[in-house]
Design a protein around this motif. Structure first.
Motif, PDB file in Angstrom:
ATOM      1  N   ALA A   7     124.208  92.551  11.348  1.00  0.00           N
ATOM      2  CA  ALA A   7     122.853  92.946  10.958  1.00  0.00           C
ATOM      3  C   ALA A   7     122.878  93.945   9.825  1.00  0.00           C
ATOM      4  O   ALA A   7     123.852  94.669   9.646  1.00  0.00           O
ATOM      5  CB  ALA A   7     122.129  93.554  12.162  1.00  0.00           C
ATOM      6  N   TYR A   8     121.800  93.986   9.058  1.00  0.00           N
ATOM      7  CA  TYR A   8     121.647  94.895   7.936  1.00  0.00           C
ATOM      8  C   TYR A   8     120.422  95.760   8.157  1.00  0.00           C
ATOM      9  O   TYR A   8     119.386  95.277   8.589  1.00  0.00           O
ATOM     10  CB  TYR A   8     121.456  94.111   6.629  1.00  0.00           C
ATOM     11  N   ALA A   9     120.517  97.023   7.810  1.00  0.00           N
ATOM     12  CA  ALA A   9     119.389  97.935   7.960  1.00  0.00           C
ATOM     13  C   ALA A   9     118.441  97.856   6.779  1.00  0.00           C
ATOM     14  O   ALA A   9     117.306  98.276   6.862  1.00  0.00           O
ATOM     15  CB  ALA A   9     119.894  99.367   8.127  1.00  0.00           C
ATOM     16  N   CYS A  10     118.895  97.327   5.644  1.00  0.00           N
ATOM     17  CA  CYS A  10     118.010  97.255   4.477  1.00  0.00           C
ATOM     18  C   CYS A  10     117.889  95.810   4.015  1.00  0.00           C
ATOM     19  O   CYS A  10     118.677  94.969   4.375  1.00  0.00           O
ATOM     20  CB  CYS A  10     118.540  98.132   3.356  1.00  0.00           C
ATOM     21  N   SER A  11     116.903  95.563   3.194  1.00  0.00           N
ATOM     22  CA  SER A  11     116.608  94.216   2.739  1.00  0.00           C
ATOM     23  C   SER A  11     117.585  93.755   1.668  1.00  0.00           C
ATOM     24  O   SER A  11     117.883  94.480   0.746  1.00  0.00           O
ATOM     25  CB  SER A  11     115.185  94.170   2.174  1.00  0.00           C
ATOM     26  N   ALA A  12     118.050  92.514   1.797  1.00  0.00           N
ATOM     27  CA  ALA A  12     118.887  91.904   0.767  1.00  0.00           C
ATOM     28  C   ALA A  12     118.228  90.658   0.208  1.00  0.00           C
ATOM     29  O   ALA A  12     118.686  90.095  -0.754  1.00  0.00           O
ATOM     30  CB  ALA A  12     120.258  91.556   1.338  1.00  0.00           C
ATOM     31  N   LEU A  13     117.153  90.213   0.840  1.00  0.00           N
ATOM     32  CA  LEU A  13     116.467  89.007   0.418  1.00  0.00           C
ATOM     33  C   LEU A  13     115.006  89.324   0.164  1.00  0.00           C
ATOM     34  O   LEU A  13     114.440  90.220   0.750  1.00  0.00           O
ATOM     35  CB  LEU A  13     116.519  87.943   1.533  1.00  0.00           C
ATOM     36  N   ALA A  14     114.390  88.554  -0.675  1.00  0.00           N
ATOM     37  CA  ALA A  14     112.953  88.700  -0.876  1.00  0.00           C
ATOM     38  C   ALA A  14     112.263  87.550  -0.157  1.00  0.00           C
ATOM     39  O   ALA A  14     112.569  86.394  -0.384  1.00  0.00           O
ATOM     40  CB  ALA A  14     112.611  88.672  -2.360  1.00  0.00           C
ATOM     41  N   VAL A  51     117.077  92.391   8.078  1.00  0.00           N
ATOM     42  CA  VAL A  51     117.959  91.272   7.760  1.00  0.00           C
ATOM     43  C   VAL A  51     119.052  91.155   8.824  1.00  0.00           C
ATOM     44  O   VAL A  51     119.676  92.143   9.197  1.00  0.00           O
ATOM     45  CB  VAL A  51     118.619  91.458   6.368  1.00  0.00           C
ATOM     46  N   VAL A  52     119.249  89.925   9.288  1.00  0.00           N
ATOM     47  CA  VAL A  52     120.327  89.608  10.221  1.00  0.00           C
ATOM     48  C   VAL A  52     121.203  88.588   9.514  1.00  0.00           C
ATOM     49  O   VAL A  52     120.699  87.645   8.897  1.00  0.00           O
ATOM     50  CB  VAL A  52     119.771  89.014  11.530  1.00  0.00           C
ATOM     51  N   GLY A  53     122.505  88.785   9.570  1.00  0.00           N
ATOM     52  CA  GLY A  53     123.423  87.843   8.946  1.00  0.00           C
ATOM     53  C   GLY A  53     124.339  87.235   9.982  1.00  0.00           C
ATOM     54  O   GLY A  53     124.605  87.846  11.017  1.00  0.00           O
ATOM     55  N   LEU A  54     124.803  86.037   9.705  1.00  0.00           N
ATOM     56  CA  LEU A  54     125.776  85.415  10.599  1.00  0.00           C
ATOM     57  C   LEU A  54     126.624  84.419   9.832  1.00  0.00           C
ATOM     58  O   LEU A  54     126.219  83.912   8.795  1.00  0.00           O
ATOM     59  CB  LEU A  54     125.103  84.772  11.804  1.00  0.00           C
ATOM     60  N   MET A  55     127.803  84.237  10.342  1.00  0.00           N
ATOM     61  CA  MET A  55     128.683  83.201   9.812  1.00  0.00           C
ATOM     62  C   MET A  55     128.455  81.953  10.651  1.00  0.00           C
ATOM     63  O   MET A  55     128.524  81.995  11.873  1.00  0.00           O
ATOM     64  CB  MET A  55     130.156  83.628   9.910  1.00  0.00           C
ATOM     65  N   PHE A  56     128.120  80.870   9.984  1.00  0.00           N
ATOM     66  CA  PHE A  56     127.844  79.594  10.620  1.00  0.00           C
ATOM     67  C   PHE A  56     128.963  78.673  10.183  1.00  0.00           C
ATOM     68  O   PHE A  56     128.864  78.015   9.146  1.00  0.00           O
ATOM     69  CB  PHE A  56     126.471  79.106  10.157  1.00  0.00           C
ATOM     70  N   LEU A  61     125.099  83.038   6.350  1.00  0.00           N
ATOM     71  CA  LEU A  61     123.649  82.924   6.410  1.00  0.00           C
ATOM     72  C   LEU A  61     123.005  84.291   6.587  1.00  0.00           C
ATOM     73  O   LEU A  61     123.587  85.190   7.198  1.00  0.00           O
ATOM     74  CB  LEU A  61     123.221  82.040   7.585  1.00  0.00           C
ATOM     75  N   PHE A  62     121.780  84.417   6.071  1.00  0.00           N
ATOM     76  CA  PHE A  62     120.992  85.637   6.206  1.00  0.00           C
ATOM     77  C   PHE A  62     119.590  85.254   6.626  1.00  0.00           C
ATOM     78  O   PHE A  62     119.033  84.267   6.130  1.00  0.00           O
ATOM     79  CB  PHE A  62     120.924  86.397   4.871  1.00  0.00           C
ATOM     80  N   PHE A  63     119.021  86.029   7.520  1.00  0.00           N
ATOM     81  CA  PHE A  63     117.655  85.820   7.980  1.00  0.00           C
ATOM     82  C   PHE A  63     116.924  87.135   7.784  1.00  0.00           C
ATOM     83  O   PHE A  63     117.353  88.166   8.304  1.00  0.00           O
ATOM     84  CB  PHE A  63     117.637  85.422   9.455  1.00  0.00           C
ATOM     85  N   GLU A  64     115.828  87.091   7.030  1.00  0.00           N
ATOM     86  CA  GLU A  64     115.064  88.305   6.773  1.00  0.00           C
ATOM     87  C   GLU A  64     113.630  88.110   7.223  1.00  0.00           C
ATOM     88  O   GLU A  64     112.946  87.172   6.787  1.00  0.00           O
ATOM     89  CB  GLU A  64     115.073  88.681   5.296  1.00  0.00           C
ATOM     90  N   TYR A  65     113.184  89.010   8.081  1.00  0.00           N
ATOM     91  CA  TYR A  65     111.800  88.990   8.518  1.00  0.00           C
ATOM     92  C   TYR A  65     110.996  89.909   7.613  1.00  0.00           C
ATOM     93  O   TYR A  65     111.338  91.072   7.423  1.00  0.00           O
ATOM     94  CB  TYR A  65     111.662  89.437   9.978  1.00  0.00           C
ATOM     95  N   LEU A  72     109.677  84.361   7.650  1.00  0.00           N
ATOM     96  CA  LEU A  72     111.113  84.427   7.887  1.00  0.00           C
ATOM     97  C   LEU A  72     111.811  83.683   6.768  1.00  0.00           C
ATOM     98  O   LEU A  72     111.610  82.476   6.599  1.00  0.00           O
ATOM     99  CB  LEU A  72     111.470  83.801   9.237  1.00  0.00           C
ATOM    100  N   ALA A  73     112.590  84.406   5.965  1.00  0.00           N
ATOM    101  CA  ALA A  73     113.383  83.780   4.902  1.00  0.00           C
ATOM    102  C   ALA A  73     114.781  83.531   5.448  1.00  0.00           C
ATOM    103  O   ALA A  73     115.401  84.428   6.027  1.00  0.00           O
ATOM    104  CB  ALA A  73     113.448  84.673   3.675  1.00  0.00           C
ATOM    105  N   CYS A  74     115.247  82.317   5.280  1.00  0.00           N
ATOM    106  CA  CYS A  74     116.581  81.922   5.719  1.00  0.00           C
ATOM    107  C   CYS A  74     117.377  81.593   4.465  1.00  0.00           C
ATOM    108  O   CYS A  74     116.955  80.741   3.677  1.00  0.00           O
ATOM    109  CB  CYS A  74     116.507  80.702   6.619  1.00  0.00           C
ATOM    110  N   ALA A  75     118.480  82.280   4.274  1.00  0.00           N
ATOM    111  CA  ALA A  75     119.262  82.090   3.055  1.00  0.00           C
ATOM    112  C   ALA A  75     120.709  81.770   3.393  1.00  0.00           C
ATOM    113  O   ALA A  75     121.272  82.318   4.334  1.00  0.00           O
ATOM    114  CB  ALA A  75     119.194  83.344   2.186  1.00  0.00           C
ATOM    115  N   ALA A  76     121.280  80.884   2.609  1.00  0.00           N
ATOM    116  CA  ALA A  76     122.686  80.515   2.745  1.00  0.00           C
ATOM    117  C   ALA A  76     123.378  80.852   1.429  1.00  0.00           C
ATOM    118  O   ALA A  76     122.925  80.437   0.356  1.00  0.00           O
ATOM    119  CB  ALA A  76     122.816  79.029   3.058  1.00  0.00           C
TER     120      ALA A  76
END
Length: 161
Positions: A7-14, A51-56, A61-65, A72-76
């Motif tokens: 998990a990330y405490a700050c935003s990495a995605l828009a 932002v929550v990140g995970l290895m799939f 992958l990154f998920f940002e609310y 919900l932005a889902c980024a790969a």
């Protein structure tokens, strides 16, 4: 397929949304993906971070609310540049996307200069069934690996010319 959660405490995605998705709905979608792959402990994913990140498997992958936009932005991750991209490289990636001949897994190409990351991003402004979300994310992850491998090689060769 193995998953690793971080998990990330700050935003990495828009993220941008049209309809409001609640934090709980966003958390439920990501939890349904984790549950589908036997990963437990994903409840309340967006409580302290955006932002929550995970290895799939091999895909990152990154998920940002986005609480303001309710989405919900889902980024790969396609590729993380060590330095600023060489001139022409990003333009070639976006030209490849525009041609529409390479599967983007339902996502759109985005470059994040603050992290020098090229991503495929798919945004949800309303919840979808968990099975559909898991299928969508599998497609996004697979597409990101193709873009970070085969497409990267093609783009790099064109950018060198």
């Amino acid at each position: 397929m193995s998953l690793a959660l971080y998990a990330y405490a700050c935003s990495a995605l828009a993220a941008a949304g049209r309809r409001v998705m609640t934090r709980e709905e966003a958390s439920h979608l990501v939890s349904s993906l984790l549950d589908a792959h036997g990963v437990t402990g994903g409840a309340r994913l967006f409580d302290r971070q955006r932002v929550v990140g995970l290895m799939f498997g091999a895909a990152e992958l990154f998920f940002e609310y986005d609480s303001e936009g309710g989405s919900l932005a889902c980024a790969a991750l396609v590729y993380r540049f060590h330095d600023e991209p060489r001139p022409g490289v990003l333009e070639e990636f976006f030209a490849e996307e525009e041609r529409g001949q390479t599967d983007a897994g339902g996502g759109a190409l985005a470059y994040r200069p603050e992290t020098r990351s090229l991503l495929l991003v798919r945004t949800y402004s309303a919840p979808v069934p968990g099975e559909e979300f898991a299928r969508d994310i599998r497609q996004l992850a697979a597409a990101s690996l193709n873009w970070g491998g085969e497409v990267l090689e093609r783009v790099a060769a064109r950018a060198r010319k």
